[in-house]
Structure formats: C-alpha cells, structure tokens
Design a protein around this motif. Structure first.
Motif, mmCIF file in Angstrom:
data_model
loop_
_atom_site.group_PDB
_atom_site.id
_atom_site.type_symbol
_atom_site.label_atom_id
_atom_site.label_comp_id
_atom_site.label_asym_id
_atom_site.label_seq_id
_atom_site.Cartn_x
_atom_site.Cartn_y
_atom_site.Cartn_z
ATOM 1 N N LEU A 4 0.828 -1.199 0.000
ATOM 2 C CA LEU A 4 0.000 0.000 0.000
ATOM 3 C C LEU A 4 0.862 1.248 0.000
ATOM 4 C CD1 LEU A 4 -1.834 -2.247 1.567
ATOM 5 C CD2 LEU A 4 -3.137 -0.253 2.284
ATOM 6 N N LEU A 5 0.376 2.256 -0.715
ATOM 7 C CA LEU A 5 0.913 3.607 -0.611
ATOM 8 C C LEU A 5 -0.222 4.506 -0.149
ATOM 9 C CD1 LEU A 5 2.976 5.872 -1.002
ATOM 10 C CD2 LEU A 5 2.317 5.961 -3.421
ATOM 11 N N LEU A 6 -0.005 5.188 0.978
ATOM 12 C CA LEU A 6 -1.006 6.098 1.529
ATOM 13 C C LEU A 6 -0.498 7.521 1.377
ATOM 14 C CD1 LEU A 6 -0.443 3.554 3.758
ATOM 15 C CD2 LEU A 6 -2.541 4.490 4.692
ATOM 16 N N ILE A 7 -1.331 8.423 0.869
ATOM 17 C CA ILE A 7 -0.898 9.816 0.754
ATOM 18 C C ILE A 7 -1.971 10.758 1.289
ATOM 19 C CG2 ILE A 7 0.428 9.269 -1.344
ATOM 20 C CD1 ILE A 7 -1.662 11.182 -2.797
ATOM 21 N N THR A 8 -1.507 11.923 1.734
ATOM 22 C CA THR A 8 -2.366 13.085 1.948
ATOM 23 C C THR A 8 -2.008 14.077 0.858
ATOM 24 O OG1 THR A 8 -2.296 12.726 4.335
ATOM 25 C CG2 THR A 8 -3.111 14.852 3.566
ATOM 26 N N ALA A 20 -4.402 11.173 9.469
ATOM 27 C CA ALA A 20 -5.213 10.045 8.979
ATOM 28 C C ALA A 20 -4.348 8.881 8.499
ATOM 29 C CB ALA A 20 -6.143 10.514 7.866
ATOM 30 N N THR A 21 -3.325 9.165 7.681
ATOM 31 C CA THR A 21 -2.508 8.060 7.169
ATOM 32 C C THR A 21 -1.717 7.403 8.287
ATOM 33 O OG1 THR A 21 -0.646 9.514 6.587
ATOM 34 C CG2 THR A 21 -2.321 9.109 4.883
ATOM 35 N N ALA A 22 -1.303 8.189 9.290
ATOM 36 C CA ALA A 22 -0.572 7.608 10.433
ATOM 37 C C ALA A 22 -1.481 6.674 11.224
ATOM 38 C CB ALA A 22 -0.027 8.719 11.334
ATOM 39 N N TYR A 23 -2.762 7.032 11.358
ATOM 40 C CA TYR A 23 -3.716 6.156 12.031
ATOM 41 C C TYR A 23 -3.859 4.837 11.266
ATOM 42 C CZ TYR A 23 -5.589 9.489 15.491
ATOM 43 O OH TYR A 23 -5.753 10.315 16.571
ATOM 44 N N GLN A 37 3.714 5.683 3.751
ATOM 45 C CA GLN A 37 2.876 6.881 3.737
ATOM 46 C C GLN A 37 3.708 8.098 3.374
ATOM 47 O OE1 GLN A 37 1.369 8.077 7.634
ATOM 48 N NE2 GLN A 37 3.123 7.111 8.634
ATOM 49 N N MET A 38 3.050 9.069 2.782
ATOM 50 C CA MET A 38 3.728 10.325 2.489
ATOM 51 C C MET A 38 2.734 11.479 2.562
ATOM 52 S SD MET A 38 4.363 9.830 -1.641
ATOM 53 C CE MET A 38 5.307 11.335 -1.784
ATOM 54 N N ASP A 39 3.222 12.598 3.062
ATOM 55 C CA ASP A 39 2.456 13.842 3.048
ATOM 56 C C ASP A 39 2.908 14.587 1.804
ATOM 57 O OD1 ASP A 39 1.348 16.321 3.350
ATOM 58 O OD2 ASP A 39 2.017 16.632 5.407
ATOM 59 N N LEU A 40 2.159 14.399 0.728
ATOM 60 C CA LEU A 40 2.544 14.989 -0.543
ATOM 61 C C LEU A 40 2.521 16.514 -0.467
ATOM 62 C CD1 LEU A 40 3.458 13.990 -3.270
ATOM 63 C CD2 LEU A 40 1.061 13.793 -3.970
ATOM 64 N N GLY A 324 -4.375 -0.065 17.105
ATOM 65 C CA GLY A 324 -2.947 0.217 17.163
ATOM 66 C C GLY A 324 -2.636 1.686 17.393
ATOM 67 N N THR A 325 -1.351 1.950 17.613
ATOM 68 C CA THR A 325 -0.864 3.311 17.825
ATOM 69 C C THR A 325 -0.551 3.957 16.483
ATOM 70 O OG1 THR A 325 0.120 2.657 19.935
ATOM 71 C CG2 THR A 325 0.944 4.687 18.938
ATOM 72 N N PRO A 326 -0.956 5.211 16.275
ATOM 73 C CA PRO A 326 -0.580 5.876 15.021
ATOM 74 C C PRO A 326 0.928 5.769 14.773
ATOM 75 C CG PRO A 326 -2.122 7.233 16.238
ATOM 76 C CD PRO A 326 -1.769 6.087 17.142
ATOM 77 N N ASP A 327 1.285 5.566 13.511
ATOM 78 C CA ASP A 327 2.685 5.366 13.132
ATOM 79 C C ASP A 327 3.090 6.483 12.175
ATOM 80 O OD1 ASP A 327 5.134 4.568 12.189
ATOM 81 O OD2 ASP A 327 4.527 2.534 11.669
ATOM 82 N N TYR A 328 4.015 7.340 12.629
ATOM 83 C CA TYR A 328 4.446 8.477 11.820
ATOM 84 C C TYR A 328 5.708 8.187 11.011
ATOM 85 C CZ TYR A 328 1.037 11.558 14.048
ATOM 86 O OH TYR A 328 -0.131 12.154 14.461
ATOM 87 N N SER A 329 6.140 6.937 10.977
ATOM 88 C CA SER A 329 7.324 6.618 10.195
ATOM 89 C C SER A 329 7.061 6.922 8.725
ATOM 90 C CB SER A 329 7.710 5.153 10.383
ATOM 91 O OG SER A 329 6.687 4.294 9.927
ATOM 92 N N ASP A 330 8.107 7.150 7.981
ATOM 93 C CA ASP A 330 8.109 7.535 6.560
ATOM 94 C C ASP A 330 7.906 9.036 6.387
ATOM 95 O OD1 ASP A 330 8.105 4.738 6.097
ATOM 96 O OD2 ASP A 330 5.926 4.720 5.852
#
Length: 737
Positions: A4-8, A20-23, A37-40, A324-330
């Motif tokens: 998966l690739l998640l973006i904002t 949202a993507t971290a959640y 995930q990435m914050d575009l 789970g705990t939000p994950d801010y990695s990436d």
C-alpha cells in the motif's frame, strides 16, 4: 516493495502531518501489512519554496509580466533577493537555524511586499514577542508575499493549507471538477505528480490510498488518482477520509470512477482490510472474480457500469483498543515548517510546532448539538479508550517521533477521561504538553483544571457558539453563558489558555441577540477569562438536525440535485436578516479584545450601520462569577495530593497554663514555601495520608474513605477538612476530583 501507498494530497498543515494516514498505518502494522505513507503536501511546498524552483517560477511567469498587479511587479523586481534568502528562511522555519532570528528581525534582510504593510498596525501585538517568534512571523509574511505572487502569476488555485478549494466546496455536481481534470496540468500539478511518480516507481504498490480530509485536498486527490490510472493502470485506487465521510454519501455520478476504483466511508480500518483481501484474491484468481463476489464495508464502487454502495460484510468495525498506535514513520517530521500566521494564540498552536495527534474517544459523548453532523458515525458512535492505553500510546509516539507535544483531536474530550489521563501522566512522571477540544460543562471544576494543567495541558478550545441562553437551548449545547464564564475562569486561573468558537447567524437569531452576544464576549475578554476566539457564520449541513429537519428551525433549504458532494446546504432564514453584514464588525471587535484593548468602545463603533444598544448589563459576566454553585463534596470524589513531602517540626504550644504538642509542616512547591500547623496527632495522620494520596501512588482514596479513616481516631472529618490549614493545602495542590 510495499503493498500500500497512503498519501495526503496537497495541502493541509505546514507544521505537522494530518494524522489520517498515520492512524491507518498504525492499524496495518497490527495486521503485518506493509504500507508506506507520504504527506505529498509538505513535499510539494518544500520543492516549491526552494532556490531552484523559485528561480524557475520567476522565469516561468516572466512572459505574463503585463498582467502582473503592482504587488507582483515589486516581488518580481526583487526576485534576486527572494532567491537568495528562500532556503535560509525555510531552514529557519524548520527549526534548523535559530541563530538567523536576529538577521531576519533586522531591517533590510528580507524583501518586503504588501503583506508587511500590516506590521505597523500589529506592532503593539508583536512588540513583546521573543526574537524567535517575531522572526517566525516576519518569515511567514515573506512566504505569504511569495504565495500572493504565485496566485497572481502562476496558479490562482494555490493556498498554503488548501488547493483549488472552491472546486470541492458544496460541489453538488461533479461537472466543474471533471472539466478542470480534463484541462492541462497546472504548474503545481506537475510538481505534485513528479514527486508521486518517483515514489510509485520505487515502491510498486498494489493499492493506492488517498486521504481527503478537506475540500482543499479534493482536486489534488483526483489529479493524483488520474495520473496513477493513466500511468500505472494495475494499481487499485481508493479514496477515504473526512471529505468523503461527510460529503460523498449520496454519490451517483459514475464519472468519478474514471479516476478511482473505490470510495470508503467512516472508519477506514476494516474497509481497507477488506479491499486488500479483495486485491490479493483477484491476483490469485487473475482477475476472474468481480466486485460482487466480495465482502465490502461501506464502500462505493462501479458494478455493471453503475455506482454501487456495498456494505455486505458481517464483520464489525474494530474497537479503538484494537487499531494500534498511530505510526508516523516515513513522514519527514524534521522538515515541517512552523509559521505564525495571525495574532491569535489558539491559531498559533495550529500552525506553530509539531504535534502528535491522538484521540481520547471515538465520537462525541454529548452528541446533541443541532448544528453538528450527529447523524454520522464519526460523531454518534461514542467509544472512549482507557487512560492507561492512551498514555501507553503517548509514550510509544514520544519514542518514535522524539516529540512530546500532543493534540487530542476529539470532537469533545470527555472530562472524566481527561481526569484519568492526567492522573496517569502524573503517575508515570511524563513531561508532555497537550491541548484538546472540550464542552464548557460544569465538570471542569477549579481542582480538575489544576490537575489538567499539572499534567501538561496548555490549552483548551470549546464552543460558546452564540452567547445567548435562548439560542444555546435551541442548539442543545447543554451549557449556559454563566456556566461557560465559570469554566473559562477555572481554566484561566489554572494557567490553561482558553479559546472559544463563536457563531453568528444561527436560525432565528435576532440582531439584538447578535449584539448581546458580542457584549458577553467583550466582558469575557475584559475580565481576562478568555484569551482567544474566532467568529464563524452558521453553515447548515445536510447531516445535522437543522439540515435534516429545517422546518423545526425556521429555515428553508435550497434544494439541489445531488450527484456528487452533499454537505453545506444553502438556505433562507425566515427572519430575513442578512447576517453577512455583521461579519466584519464582529471580527474587528474580537481582534482588538484579544489584544486587551478597546473594551471601553461602544459596540456601535465596530459597525458602519446602526445597531441596537445591548440589553446585557455591563457587569453581567462578573456577576456570573459570583454565583459559584455551592456543591457539597461527593462521598465518591477522589482526593489527590500533587505536592511533595513536607519537613515536619514538633513544638509545644501553651495557653493559660495548659500545653500540648503541635507540629509545623513546611512545604516547598515550584514557586514558594508555605507552612501549616496542626495538633501533633492530626499532623501525623495527615503526613501518612498525603503520602498515600500522592498522585504518583495511584491512590484510590475517596472523600468517604478518608473520612472513615480519620474518624477512627478523631471526630468530625468535615470540620477538619474545611479548616484553615487544610484550606491552605487545597490552594496548593490538595485536589478534590
């Protein structure tokens, strides 16, 4: 490779990622599903505001010089100064070069255009700021000047926290969005898609998830989806988030599915898990199966060339304790930029500093306000977490991000849970800063506010809405103006900043009530029990009680055919009052009140047209603060001691030939020393009790349990508890919760 690739998509906040993507990534971790995930948005901003890109922007725009406005001509003439300083300014706003603050604050370093015209007007507001904050403010003006240039000369849709927002706001039809998506790429589109292409080529995902929290993300979301459809047709695409959850529930236009494969509503964990199962199965069966063969959770898709909403799984949504705990990695947390946009202390929390986002409870424990989307799951399904699990997650995020600031993004944080979270933070001796949204309800006593402050609470925001008891009843807010005044006083006295959301134009609101509401707000600021506020005009939404039952509120909705988005509803108020014209005066007055000035101005001075005199007495809020309810202490109230161990010293007291043993207890807190004296036996009992009820000891002691213990040796605990020595402790950390 990641599944998966998640973006904002562009744009949300500059200072911290939208969560949202971290959640979702945190949930996927519990299922061992690989995701990136990435914050575009921040990646586009950092490329846009760089030396190389700024050089290109000035070159790109030069062919259109004859259409520049005067401000843009000035910026264009100073382009070398902007190109020279841009990387330094961005680095400073990222917190990497604090020594540049003096240079930025000095004259003749930053080029200045029209945004700097407001400095003279705001000098009184910012004159007492520290050097770092003042430099941030000036650097923000500098970026806003460049933003104005981009809007005028490069891309009219640009905004720091939104992009092409107009296309997403109240778009009942997909027509205008569809037309724009079939036009040439904009300058910012090209940057966005270049970054996205590089990431997709690196990761080769099977599922592309786009979080769309706001209307200002929608256009870019579709642009990204369109690009992936064209260049990576094997990747499945799904959209979710706040915008679809509120606006796309009545979707009918099948053209939307030229861009995406799925749109999911409400909590995303289970819908996404089922989509992954669907994609994996399709891979194994080499596409032989169809969407109708699978379980979906609240998912729109195209079936037999028709828009279909499928919610056919029997699986329940995951509990909040299971996600789970939000994950801010990436996410590049060290590259976000802190800005100071306006002189509003609560808004500075939004834009300045990096905050880990968490939720104390899913939904709203109140869930009755008539202007709110209480019919939707994100409000109506209330599910709190336990304090221990929440603080576990806080510690995980501190370890992961290196940041100990938290923004609890609840609709309204529950007071009882806030209390338990605060106690858990103190028990674990964590050092954190946190803020959240609340209801101004009577549960926020002076003692609770002191506890929250001690645990690291720095600010709260809450809805005063229309400061009119009649309208607060109609709104079903469950508070009164008097109650709000007392609660804001309690927080302020504890050292917690208070922000109030203020509303005008609610159905049936009269001009008199608008004027009286402003007078209430004036008094709250004049007494210093409110530090920040923001007026917004009432907007009717389709999923609120007002939108669902307009006839009950005296409004006539404008009926449009809904084939795409449906949230904001245009309406006519039967009163016929034009509330728009009060906007400027209300906001101008509030701006001055927030800076502690102009309290003596007649309310008429804020408006260029005649308004009625207020009917609120000039001491109304002051009198509300004198009407403190006299609550007896509940037997089940928890008793907690925040202070440390005192130094004890025995001495003898004599009177009329009689002497008895006394004890002096000397306490040291962070600011001062104080002492009390008690009969020795009672002092010894108190010493033992303070140790037992110390906040670090996770005591379960209640008022009645202390009473029973005390009265095994002495008489009349109530008389003792309300004595002068204990009142001194009550003022210095002995809390009744």
């Amino acid at each position: 490779m990641k599944e998966l690739l998640l973006i904002t998509p562009p744009f949300t906040q500059l200072n911290t990622p939208y969560p949202a993507t971290a959640y979702i990534k945190g949930f996927l971790n519990t299922k061992n599903i690989g995701a990136f995930q990435m914050d575009l948005g921040i990646e586009v901003i950092l490329e846009l505001f760089s030396k190389s890109c700024l050089t290109d922007i000035f070159q790109f725009s030069s062919t259109n010089f004859q259409n520049f406005n005067e401000n843009s001509k000035r910026i264009f003439a100073l382009q070398n100064d902007y190109i020279k300083t841009i990387d330094t300014v961005i680095s400073f706003l990222q917190g990497k070069n604090p020594s540049m603050a003096r240079q930025i604050c000095s004259e003749n370093f930053l080029p200045e255009a029209s945004r700097f015209d407001q400095i003279d007007d705001l000098e009184y507001a910012f004159g007492t700021m520290g050097m770092q904050d003042k430099a941030k403010y000036l650097a923000t003006l500098y970026l806003e000047d460049l933003s104005d240039f981009i809007v005028n000369c490069v891309d009219e849709n640009f905004g720091f926290s939104r992009y092409a927002e107009r296309l997403g706001r109240s778009a009942n039809s997909f027509d205008e969005m569809y037309t724009h998506l079939n036009q040439d790429l904009t300058y910012i589109d090209k940057i966005t898609l270049r970054i996205l292409k590089q990431k997709i080529q690196t990761l080769s995902p099977k599922l592309f998830l786009i979080s769309v929290p706001f209307p200002g993300n929608l256009y870019s979301a579709f642009r990204c989806a369109q690009f992936v459809k064209l260049h990576f047709p094997t990747i499945k695409i799904s959209i979710g988030g706040g915008f679809p959850n509120t606006e796309l529930r009545d979707l009918k236009d099948k053209r939307v599915f030229e861009f995406v494969d799925f749109i999911t509503l409400d909590d995303g964990e289970l819908p996404i898990e089922l989509l992954i199962n669907h994609i994996r199965h399709a891979e194994r069966s080499q596409g032989a199966s169809t969407n109708s063969d699978f379980e979906f959770k609240r998912t729109f898709h195209l079936h037999n060339n028709e828009v279909t909403y499928t919610n056919n799984t029997t699986k329940p949504d995951y509990k909040q304790s299971q996600v789970g705990t939000p994950d801010y990695s990436d996410l590049h947390l060290d590259r976000y930029i802190s800005v100071i946009e306006i002189a509003n202390p609560m808004h500075s929390l939004w834009s300045d500093g990096r905050w880990n986002k968490l939720t104390m409870a899913h939904g709203c424990y109140w869930g009755k306000c008539t202007f709110c989307d209480i019919s939707l799951d994100y409000i109506k399904l209330y599910e709190p977490l336990t304090a221990k699990l929440l603080v576990d997650r806080m510690q995980e995020l501190i370890a992961q991000t290196g940041e100990n600031g938290f923004h609890f993004v609840d609709e309204a944080a529950p007071p009882a849970l806030m209390r338990e979270v605060a106690l858990e933070i103190l028990k674990r001796k964590l050092v954190v800063s946190w803020w959240t949204n609340i209801r101004f309800e009577k549960s926020f006593t002076s003692d609770l506010c002191l506890l929250l402050k001690e645990s690291g609470c720095i600010a709260v925001s809450g809805g005063l809405e229309v400061a009119s008891d009649r309208l607060l009843v109609l709104i079903k807010k469950g508070v009164t103006v008097e109650q709000v005044a007392q609660v804001t006083r309690n927080f302020t006295n504890a050292g917690v900043m208070v922000h109030a959301y203020l509303m005008y134009g609610y159905p049936t609101q009269t001009v008199q009530e608008t004027v009286d509401s402003l007078e209430m707000v004036r008094q709250l600021f004049e007494l210093g029990i409110l530090q920040s506020g923001f007026w917004h005009q009432f907007a009717m939404t389709a999923h609120s009680p007002v939108g669902m039952f307009p006839q009950e509120f005296g409004v006539i909705p404008q009926q449009n055919e809904i084939t795409f988005a449906n949230n904001d509803v245009n309406f006519t108020d039967k009163t016929g009052i034009n509330h728009d014209k009060y906007s400027f005066g209300l906001k101008k007055a509030l701006f001055n009140f927030m800076h502690g000035i102009c309290f003596d101005y007649p309310l008429q001075d804020w408006f260029e047209f005649k308004i009625p005199n207020t009917k609120i007495s000039s001491d109304y809020i002051f009198s509300c603060l004198q009407n403190e309810p006299n609550f007896n202490i509940k037997p089940t109230a928890k008793i907690v001691w925040l202070g440390g161990k005192p130094i004890s010293e025995a001495f003898k007291k004599s009177k009329k030939g009689t002497s008895w043993q006394m004890m002096k207890l000397t306490f040291q807190d962070k600011r001062e020393t104080f002492e009390i004296s008690l009969d020795e036996a009672k002092a010894i009992w108190l010493l033992t009790t303070l140790d037992k009820i110390a906040v670090q000891n996770d005591s379960k002691s209640t008022f009645v349990s202390l009473k029973n213990d005390f009265e095994m040796q002495f008489e009349d605990f109530e008389l003792f508890f309300h004595s002068k020595p204990i009142n001194t402790l009550r003022q210095n950390g002995l809390l009744v919760l």
